[in-house]
Design a protein around this motif. Structure first.
Motif, PDB file in Angstrom:
ATOM      1  N   TYR A   1       0.829  -1.202   0.000  1.00  0.00           N
ATOM      2  CA  TYR A   1       0.000   0.000   0.000  1.00  0.00           C
ATOM      3  C   TYR A   1       0.870   1.262   0.000  1.00  0.00           C
ATOM      4  O   TYR A   1       0.628   2.194  -0.777  1.00  0.00           O
ATOM      5  CB  TYR A   1      -0.935   0.002   1.215  1.00  0.00           C
ATOM      6  CG  TYR A   1      -1.679   1.304   1.402  1.00  0.00           C
ATOM      7  CD1 TYR A   1      -2.779   1.611   0.615  1.00  0.00           C
ATOM      8  CD2 TYR A   1      -1.261   2.230   2.349  1.00  0.00           C
ATOM      9  CE1 TYR A   1      -3.452   2.817   0.769  1.00  0.00           C
ATOM     10  CE2 TYR A   1      -1.929   3.439   2.509  1.00  0.00           C
ATOM     11  CZ  TYR A   1      -3.028   3.718   1.711  1.00  0.00           C
ATOM     12  OH  TYR A   1      -3.671   4.916   1.865  1.00  0.00           O
ATOM     13  N   ILE A   2       1.861   1.303   0.862  1.00  0.00           N
ATOM     14  CA  ILE A   2       2.710   2.494   1.002  1.00  0.00           C
ATOM     15  C   ILE A   2       3.412   2.839  -0.308  1.00  0.00           C
ATOM     16  O   ILE A   2       3.494   4.000  -0.686  1.00  0.00           O
ATOM     17  CB  ILE A   2       3.745   2.286   2.135  1.00  0.00           C
ATOM     18  CG1 ILE A   2       3.041   2.267   3.486  1.00  0.00           C
ATOM     19  CG2 ILE A   2       4.824   3.359   2.100  1.00  0.00           C
ATOM     20  CD1 ILE A   2       3.918   1.780   4.633  1.00  0.00           C
ATOM     21  N   PHE A   3       3.907   1.826  -1.016  1.00  0.00           N
ATOM     22  CA  PHE A   3       4.701   2.074  -2.222  1.00  0.00           C
ATOM     23  C   PHE A   3       3.907   1.944  -3.522  1.00  0.00           C
ATOM     24  O   PHE A   3       4.495   2.078  -4.600  1.00  0.00           O
ATOM     25  CB  PHE A   3       5.915   1.137  -2.253  1.00  0.00           C
ATOM     26  CG  PHE A   3       6.944   1.490  -1.220  1.00  0.00           C
ATOM     27  CD1 PHE A   3       7.740   2.604  -1.376  1.00  0.00           C
ATOM     28  CD2 PHE A   3       7.092   0.710  -0.079  1.00  0.00           C
ATOM     29  CE1 PHE A   3       8.688   2.935  -0.423  1.00  0.00           C
ATOM     30  CE2 PHE A   3       8.031   1.038   0.874  1.00  0.00           C
ATOM     31  CZ  PHE A   3       8.834   2.160   0.705  1.00  0.00           C
ATOM     32  N   HIS A   4       2.615   1.699  -3.437  1.00  0.00           N
ATOM     33  CA  HIS A   4       1.822   1.583  -4.675  1.00  0.00           C
ATOM     34  C   HIS A   4       1.752   2.954  -5.343  1.00  0.00           C
ATOM     35  O   HIS A   4       1.311   3.930  -4.736  1.00  0.00           O
ATOM     36  CB  HIS A   4       0.417   1.072  -4.352  1.00  0.00           C
ATOM     37  CG  HIS A   4      -0.306   0.605  -5.557  1.00  0.00           C
ATOM     38  ND1 HIS A   4      -0.870   1.468  -6.472  1.00  0.00           N
ATOM     39  CD2 HIS A   4      -0.558  -0.646  -6.011  1.00  0.00           C
ATOM     40  CE1 HIS A   4      -1.433   0.778  -7.431  1.00  0.00           C
ATOM     41  NE2 HIS A   4      -1.263  -0.516  -7.181  1.00  0.00           N
ATOM     42  N   PRO A   5       2.164   3.045  -6.592  1.00  0.00           N
ATOM     43  CA  PRO A   5       2.233   4.352  -7.253  1.00  0.00           C
ATOM     44  C   PRO A   5       0.893   5.097  -7.313  1.00  0.00           C
ATOM     45  O   PRO A   5       0.872   6.319  -7.153  1.00  0.00           O
ATOM     46  CB  PRO A   5       2.723   4.024  -8.663  1.00  0.00           C
ATOM     47  CG  PRO A   5       3.342   2.685  -8.569  1.00  0.00           C
ATOM     48  CD  PRO A   5       2.670   1.974  -7.445  1.00  0.00           C
ATOM     49  N   SER A   6      -0.188   4.382  -7.519  1.00  0.00           N
ATOM     50  CA  SER A   6      -1.492   5.059  -7.614  1.00  0.00           C
ATOM     51  C   SER A   6      -1.893   5.692  -6.293  1.00  0.00           C
ATOM     52  O   SER A   6      -2.392   6.819  -6.268  1.00  0.00           O
ATOM     53  CB  SER A   6      -2.583   4.079  -8.048  1.00  0.00           C
ATOM     54  OG  SER A   6      -2.356   3.656  -9.360  1.00  0.00           O
ATOM     55  N   PHE A   7      -1.672   4.994  -5.189  1.00  0.00           N
ATOM     56  CA  PHE A   7      -2.048   5.541  -3.885  1.00  0.00           C
ATOM     57  C   PHE A   7      -1.211   6.773  -3.543  1.00  0.00           C
ATOM     58  O   PHE A   7      -1.726   7.763  -3.023  1.00  0.00           O
ATOM     59  CB  PHE A   7      -1.925   4.485  -2.795  1.00  0.00           C
ATOM     60  CG  PHE A   7      -2.833   3.306  -2.983  1.00  0.00           C
ATOM     61  CD1 PHE A   7      -4.135   3.469  -3.426  1.00  0.00           C
ATOM     62  CD2 PHE A   7      -2.387   2.028  -2.727  1.00  0.00           C
ATOM     63  CE1 PHE A   7      -4.972   2.389  -3.603  1.00  0.00           C
ATOM     64  CE2 PHE A   7      -3.227   0.934  -2.898  1.00  0.00           C
ATOM     65  CZ  PHE A   7      -4.519   1.119  -3.346  1.00  0.00           C
ATOM     66  N   VAL A   8       0.085   6.702  -3.841  1.00  0.00           N
ATOM     67  CA  VAL A   8       0.963   7.849  -3.594  1.00  0.00           C
ATOM     68  C   VAL A   8       0.560   9.016  -4.500  1.00  0.00           C
ATOM     69  O   VAL A   8       0.489  10.164  -4.062  1.00  0.00           O
ATOM     70  CB  VAL A   8       2.443   7.467  -3.810  1.00  0.00           C
ATOM     71  CG1 VAL A   8       3.349   8.666  -3.657  1.00  0.00           C
ATOM     72  CG2 VAL A   8       2.853   6.361  -2.848  1.00  0.00           C
ATOM     73  N   PHE A   9       0.263   8.710  -5.755  1.00  0.00           N
ATOM     74  CA  PHE A   9      -0.139   9.750  -6.716  1.00  0.00           C
ATOM     75  C   PHE A   9      -1.421  10.449  -6.263  1.00  0.00           C
ATOM     76  O   PHE A   9      -1.493  11.680  -6.265  1.00  0.00           O
ATOM     77  CB  PHE A   9      -0.325   9.112  -8.095  1.00  0.00           C
ATOM     78  CG  PHE A   9      -0.829  10.062  -9.136  1.00  0.00           C
ATOM     79  CD1 PHE A   9      -0.001  11.048  -9.655  1.00  0.00           C
ATOM     80  CD2 PHE A   9      -2.124   9.965  -9.608  1.00  0.00           C
ATOM     81  CE1 PHE A   9      -0.465  11.926 -10.621  1.00  0.00           C
ATOM     82  CE2 PHE A   9      -2.600  10.835 -10.569  1.00  0.00           C
ATOM     83  CZ  PHE A   9      -1.764  11.821 -11.088  1.00  0.00           C
TER      84      PHE A   9
END
Length: 184
Positions: A135-143
């Motif tokens: 979750y922390i490193f998922h690009p969509s969540f960070v974006f």
């Protein structure tokens, strides 16, 4: 089910989430930019604070058909709860694009301990750490957290509802209330 809240792992993973969010903001651009949706939510929250209700002057795409909501200044695809929450953050931290972005980032980070607790309770510690890291490193969540979108709040509310549903003595009224908030 008894919910597991190991302090050391949750503190580390939440700190890591904060670091990822802040580093991604730093690498994103020189300025904190909002997308069209972020600007829409920010404008709506500002109007709400000004006493104009949940309205916006944002232009709607031409494919949206006329409805009472669009006539009142609200597109039928937009969530209502996020601008209300955003207006509370505006009251605390001031009206700005930065506040919009940090509101999304706040819910991105707040999801981590609840996600860890759910995974640790159901699947064990290793899976909880792995799911939290994914979750922390998922690009969509960070974006989504970096551009002032409503998705981090929605994801947080779904995870919170799941957490409330699996705890030892769940009160399904609160589960339903959180799911209701996630749907509006």
């Amino acid at each position: 089910m008894s919910i597991k809240w190991p302090k050391k792992e949750i503190l580390f993973l939440t700190s890591l989430g904060i670091c990822v969010f802040l580093i991604s903001l730093f690498l994103h651009d020189d300025t904190l930019d909002l997308t069209a949706d972020g600007k829409f939510y920010s404008d709506t929250a500002r109007n709400f604070l000004d006493g104009n209700g949940l309205t916006t002057k944002a232009a709607f795409p031409s494919f949206i058909k006329y409805s009472p909501l669009t006539a009142a200044g609200w597109p039928p695809y937009a969530p209502i709860f996020f601008p209300i929450v955003l207006s509370l953050f505006f009251l605390m931290f001031g009206i700005s694009g930065s506040t919009t972005i940090f509101t999304s980032g706040f819910f991105y980070v707040l999801t981590i301990p609840f996600l860890y607790s759910i995974a640790a309770t159901i699947f064990g510690k290793k899976t909880a750490i792995l799911s939290s890291l994914m979750y922390i490193f998922h690009p969509s969540f960070v974006f989504y957290a970096n551009i002032g979108m409503s998705e981090p709040l929605f994801i947080f509310l779904i995870v919170l509802a799941t957490y409330l549903a699996i705890k030892t003595n769940p009160n399904y009224f609160y589960v339903g209330l959180v799911l209701c908030l996630a749907s509006i």
